[in-house]
Design a protein around this motif. Structure first.
Motif, mmCIF file in Angstrom:
data_model
loop_
_atom_site.group_PDB
_atom_site.id
_atom_site.type_symbol
_atom_site.label_atom_id
_atom_site.label_comp_id
_atom_site.label_asym_id
_atom_site.label_seq_id
_atom_site.Cartn_x
_atom_site.Cartn_y
_atom_site.Cartn_z
ATOM 1 N N UNK A 120 1.597 -1.816 -10.859
ATOM 2 C CA UNK A 120 1.400 -0.872 -11.969
ATOM 3 C C UNK A 120 1.077 0.520 -11.449
ATOM 4 N N UNK A 121 0.219 0.588 -10.437
ATOM 5 C CA UNK A 121 -0.146 1.869 -9.847
ATOM 6 C C UNK A 121 1.080 2.556 -9.235
ATOM 7 N N UNK A 122 1.861 1.805 -8.470
ATOM 8 C CA UNK A 122 3.044 2.365 -7.825
ATOM 9 C C UNK A 122 4.091 2.798 -8.851
ATOM 10 N N UNK A 123 4.234 2.032 -9.928
ATOM 11 C CA UNK A 123 5.227 2.353 -10.953
ATOM 12 C C UNK A 123 4.920 3.682 -11.635
ATOM 13 N N UNK A 171 6.994 9.274 -6.892
ATOM 14 C CA UNK A 171 7.766 8.796 -5.734
ATOM 15 C C UNK A 171 7.041 7.574 -5.174
ATOM 16 N N UNK A 172 7.288 6.402 -5.760
ATOM 17 C CA UNK A 172 6.565 5.199 -5.322
ATOM 18 C C UNK A 172 6.932 4.812 -3.889
ATOM 19 N N UNK A 173 6.028 4.102 -3.215
ATOM 20 C CA UNK A 173 6.318 3.675 -1.847
ATOM 21 C C UNK A 173 7.444 2.650 -1.806
ATOM 22 N N UNK A 212 -3.335 -10.983 -8.495
ATOM 23 C CA UNK A 212 -3.971 -9.911 -9.261
ATOM 24 C C UNK A 212 -3.814 -8.577 -8.544
ATOM 25 N N UNK A 213 -4.067 -8.559 -7.239
ATOM 26 C CA UNK A 213 -3.921 -7.314 -6.469
ATOM 27 C C UNK A 213 -2.493 -6.802 -6.520
ATOM 28 N N UNK A 214 -1.535 -7.699 -6.369
ATOM 29 C CA UNK A 214 -0.127 -7.300 -6.406
ATOM 30 C C UNK A 214 0.266 -6.719 -7.750
#
Length: 112
Positions: free
Chosen positions: A20-23, A27-29, A13-15
């Motif tokens: 989604x947050x990074x996408x 400039x995603x990590x 779930x965290x992943x």
């Protein structure tokens, strides 16, 4: 971002939430490794692989092992729920467990 980040497996779930947050970031990590458990994220970070995002419990242990942590304000709320195998009130041993956890919570309230 070119900062190396240790992420969580997309099957957790965290992943999935962090993916989604990074996408959504311009400039995603750069994810250099993925783990299913925050203790593994901490261990990989301690070995210099990158930075990770962990819960307060893991952050306290990370610092105890010589790592550095700081709190992060995130819109998502991290809460706890009691789960049991059947409907109804938790078993008396679960109540004792919860009382023990509640007694320890102040230790993790401000881990900056």
């Amino acid at each position: 971002s070119d900062r190396a980040v240790i992420g969580y497996s997309s099957t957790t779930t965290s992943g999935a939430m962090l993916d989604q947050l990074f996408a959504a970031m311009p400039a995603p990590p750069r994810i250099v490794a993925r783990a299913r458990l925050s203790s593994v994220v901490s261990a990989l970070s301690l070995r210099g692989l990158g930075v990770g995002l962990v819960d307060a419990f893991t952050a306290v242990e990370h610092e105890a092992r010589g790592g550095i942590s700081r709190s992060v304000d995130i819109v998502e709320t991290f809460g706890f729920s009691v789960i049991t195998s059947r409907l109804g009130a938790p078993h008396p041993s679960a109540e004792l467990f919860l009382d023990g956890v509640a007694a320890q919570m102040p230790r993790y309230a401000d881990w900056r």
